[in-house]
Motif scaffolding. Structure first.
Motif, PDB file in Angstrom:
ATOM      1  N   UNK A   1      -3.731  15.817   5.896  1.00 27.09           N
ATOM      2  CA  UNK A   1      -3.948  15.032   4.678  1.00 27.09           C
ATOM      3  C   UNK A   1      -3.571  13.564   4.920  1.00 27.09           C
ATOM      4  N   UNK A   2      -2.471  13.372   5.633  1.00 25.94           N
ATOM      5  CA  UNK A   2      -2.039  12.010   5.982  1.00 25.94           C
ATOM      6  C   UNK A   2      -3.112  11.270   6.778  1.00 25.94           C
ATOM      7  N   UNK A   3      -3.774  11.989   7.677  1.00 29.00           N
ATOM      8  CA  UNK A   3      -4.849  11.354   8.464  1.00 29.00           C
ATOM      9  C   UNK A   3      -6.011  10.929   7.577  1.00 29.00           C
ATOM     10  N   UNK A   4      -6.372  11.794   6.633  1.00 29.22           N
ATOM     11  CA  UNK A   4      -7.475  11.445   5.714  1.00 29.22           C
ATOM     12  C   UNK A   4      -7.107  10.220   4.885  1.00 29.22           C
ATOM     13  N   UNK A   5      -5.855  10.204   4.427  1.00 32.75           N
ATOM     14  CA  UNK A   5      -5.396   9.081   3.592  1.00 32.75           C
ATOM     15  C   UNK A   5      -5.380   7.781   4.409  1.00 32.75           C
ATOM     16  N   UNK A   6      -4.940   7.868   5.651  1.00 36.67           N
ATOM     17  CA  UNK A   6      -4.905   6.668   6.497  1.00 36.67           C
ATOM     18  C   UNK A   6      -6.293   6.043   6.650  1.00 36.67           C
ATOM     19  N   UNK A   7      -7.302   6.899   6.814  1.00 37.77           N
ATOM     20  CA  UNK A   7      -8.670   6.386   6.930  1.00 37.77           C
ATOM     21  C   UNK A   7      -9.054   5.593   5.683  1.00 37.77           C
ATOM     22  N   UNK A   8      -8.647   6.109   4.518  1.00 39.81           N
ATOM     23  CA  UNK A   8      -8.938   5.407   3.264  1.00 39.81           C
ATOM     24  C   UNK A   8      -8.154   4.096   3.170  1.00 39.81           C
ATOM     25  N   UNK A   9      -6.917   4.123   3.648  1.00 41.41           N
ATOM     26  CA  UNK A   9      -6.075   2.913   3.604  1.00 41.41           C
ATOM     27  C   UNK A   9      -6.759   1.756   4.317  1.00 41.41           C
ATOM     28  N   UNK A  10      -7.341   2.085   5.475  1.00 42.22           N
ATOM     29  CA  UNK A  10      -7.921   1.020   6.304  1.00 42.22           C
ATOM     30  C   UNK A  10      -9.176   0.423   5.669  1.00 42.22           C
ATOM     31  N   UNK A  11      -9.725   1.122   4.689  1.00 42.81           N
ATOM     32  CA  UNK A  11     -10.870   0.575   3.934  1.00 42.81           C
ATOM     33  C   UNK A  11     -10.373  -0.259   2.760  1.00 42.81           C
ATOM     34  N   UNK A  12      -9.446   0.303   1.981  1.00 45.71           N
ATOM     35  CA  UNK A  12      -9.131  -0.396   0.727  1.00 45.71           C
ATOM     36  C   UNK A  12      -8.143  -1.545   0.871  1.00 45.71           C
ATOM     37  N   UNK A  13      -7.269  -1.509   1.906  1.00 44.52           N
ATOM     38  CA  UNK A  13      -6.293  -2.607   1.972  1.00 44.52           C
ATOM     39  C   UNK A  13      -6.975  -3.938   2.316  1.00 44.52           C
ATOM     40  N   UNK A  14      -7.822  -3.956   3.343  1.00 46.70           N
ATOM     41  CA  UNK A  14      -8.535  -5.215   3.615  1.00 46.70           C
ATOM     42  C   UNK A  14      -9.370  -5.690   2.416  1.00 46.70           C
ATOM     43  N   UNK A  15      -9.917  -4.714   1.671  1.00 42.71           N
ATOM     44  CA  UNK A  15     -10.726  -5.067   0.507  1.00 42.71           C
ATOM     45  C   UNK A  15      -9.873  -5.747  -0.568  1.00 42.71           C
ATOM     46  N   UNK A  16      -8.709  -5.194  -0.837  1.00 49.16           N
ATOM     47  CA  UNK A  16      -7.820  -5.787  -1.846  1.00 49.16           C
ATOM     48  C   UNK A  16      -7.374  -7.183  -1.408  1.00 49.16           C
ATOM     49  N   UNK A  17      -7.060  -7.333  -0.131  1.00 52.89           N
ATOM     50  CA  UNK A  17      -6.629  -8.644   0.376  1.00 52.89           C
ATOM     51  C   UNK A  17      -7.785  -9.642   0.269  1.00 52.89           C
ATOM     52  N   UNK A  18      -8.988  -9.164   0.573  1.00 62.65           N
ATOM     53  CA  UNK A  18     -10.163 -10.035   0.456  1.00 62.65           C
ATOM     54  C   UNK A  18     -10.347 -10.495  -0.988  1.00 62.65           C
ATOM     55  N   UNK A  19     -10.290  -9.572  -1.930  1.00 63.34           N
ATOM     56  CA  UNK A  19     -10.442  -9.938  -3.349  1.00 63.34           C
ATOM     57  C   UNK A  19      -9.396 -10.957  -3.763  1.00 63.34           C
TER      58      UNK A  19
ATOM     59  N   UNK B   1       0.865  -1.180   0.000  1.00 69.30           N
ATOM     60  CA  UNK B   1       0.000   0.000   0.000  1.00 69.30           C
ATOM     61  C   UNK B   1       0.895   1.222   0.000  1.00 69.30           C
ATOM     62  N   UNK B   2       0.586   2.150  -0.901  1.00 67.99           N
ATOM     63  CA  UNK B   2       1.418   3.338  -1.044  1.00 67.99           C
ATOM     64  C   UNK B   2       0.533   4.587  -0.949  1.00 67.99           C
ATOM     65  N   UNK B   3       0.949   5.564  -0.117  1.00 68.16           N
ATOM     66  CA  UNK B   3       0.085   6.724   0.143  1.00 68.16           C
ATOM     67  C   UNK B   3       0.130   7.799  -0.937  1.00 68.16           C
ATOM     68  N   UNK B   4      -0.226   7.442  -2.155  1.00 67.40           N
ATOM     69  CA  UNK B   4      -0.420   8.429  -3.220  1.00 67.40           C
ATOM     70  C   UNK B   4      -1.267   7.787  -4.304  1.00 67.40           C
ATOM     71  N   UNK B   5      -1.719   8.635  -5.213  1.00 70.42           N
ATOM     72  CA  UNK B   5      -2.445   8.131  -6.382  1.00 70.42           C
ATOM     73  C   UNK B   5      -1.398   7.797  -7.442  1.00 70.42           C
ATOM     74  N   UNK B   6      -0.830   6.599  -7.334  1.00 69.27           N
ATOM     75  CA  UNK B   6       0.196   6.182  -8.292  1.00 69.27           C
ATOM     76  C   UNK B   6      -0.363   6.280  -9.710  1.00 69.27           C
ATOM     77  N   UNK B   7       0.433   6.646 -10.714  1.00 69.11           N
ATOM     78  CA  UNK B   7       1.901   6.746 -10.677  1.00 69.11           C
ATOM     79  C   UNK B   7       2.448   8.063 -10.116  1.00 69.11           C
ATOM     80  N   UNK B   8       1.559   8.915  -9.581  1.00 68.23           N
ATOM     81  CA  UNK B   8       2.081  10.139  -8.965  1.00 68.23           C
ATOM     82  C   UNK B   8       2.764   9.830  -7.635  1.00 68.23           C
ATOM     83  N   UNK B   9       3.786  10.583  -7.318  1.00 68.61           N
ATOM     84  CA  UNK B   9       4.438  10.585  -5.999  1.00 68.61           C
ATOM     85  C   UNK B   9       4.857   9.210  -5.492  1.00 68.61           C
TER      86      UNK B   9
END
Ligand code: GAR
Length: 210
Positions: A166-184, A108-116
């Motif tokens: 901004x980091x806090x907002x991103x972290x909240x999103x991380x906790x939603x999408x990482x489990x989802x990707x692992x589940x898929x 998991x990477x904290x940016x909208x890849x391929x940016x940053x």
């Protein structure tokens, strides 16, 4: 159930999201072990509290990246995981390590890849006057932060955002999408071929997630 090994270097809030969702039965995986390259990573405490075996492998005790990665691979492979999950594991990987887990290692990477790609992504997104920022889950390839993206989530950057807010907002999103990707992945709904991720049709975009 589906054995995974999680690699961390720090706080382990993404690890916690995986632990919580598997305890709640939303995620049908078994976290076989948590491995940290830092002895003081708080994520090791989270693992212990959840009765998950832990290992610390201090990269400073190895004379080369190759030697460190070879030992890390040995520890991981004792658990025969079907997936290796990098959750804030702040080490550059050798090509041979990346290739060994090709198609079965996520980051998991904290940016909208391929940016940053790389570090300090929140500050760099603000300085670049981006309107939005976010997080990506991707398959790991030998090239840093360049593997096939599986899922991204985004948030607006407001004029008073700091790297921290901004980091806090991103972290909240991380906790939603990482489990989802692992589940898929555990449900065989994402597969990896020739460097590309493909999805089964039941993987539908949710609002704010793309
Ligand atoms: C997360 O923000 C993750 O995206 C980032 O480290 C943080 C770990 O937080 N990963 C990288 O920057 C990888 N280059 P956590 O320890 O609380 O899960």
């Amino acid at each position: 159930s589906f054995p995974i090994v999680v690699l961390i270097s720090g706080s382990g809030s993404n690890l916690q999201a995986l632990i919580d969702q598997s305890l709640q039965g939303q995620l049908n995986v078994n976290i076989s072990a948590v491995i940290s390259n830092k002895a003081d990573a708080y994520g090791l405490e989270r693992a212990k509290q959840a009765a998950i075996p832990t290992h610390t492998l201090d990269h400073k005790l190895f004379e080369s990246r190759e030697a460190f990665d070879a030992e890390l691979q040995k520890i991981i492979d004792q658990y025969s995981p079907k997936l290796v999950v990098l959750a804030g594991f702040m080490r550059i990987l050798t090509e041979s390590f990346a290739r060994h887990y090709e198609g079965r290692m996520l980051n998991i990477h904290p940016s909208l890849l391929p940016k940053f790609k790389g570090l300090d992504t929140h500050q760099r997104a603000i300085e670049a006057n981006e309107k939005e920022h976010g997080v990506s889950v991707h398959f790991v390839s030998a090239e840093l932060d360049a593997g096939a993206v599986i899922i991204q989530a985004s948030t607006e950057i407001s004029s008073n955002d700091t790297a921290e807010s901004l980091g806090n907002k991103v972290h909240t999103l991380e906790h939603i999408i990482y489990p989802l990707a692992v589940k898929w992945f555990s449900e065989d709904r994402i597969t990896f071929h020739d460097g590309k991720a493909s999805f089964d049709q039941t993987v539908l975009p949710e609002s704010g997630i793309r």
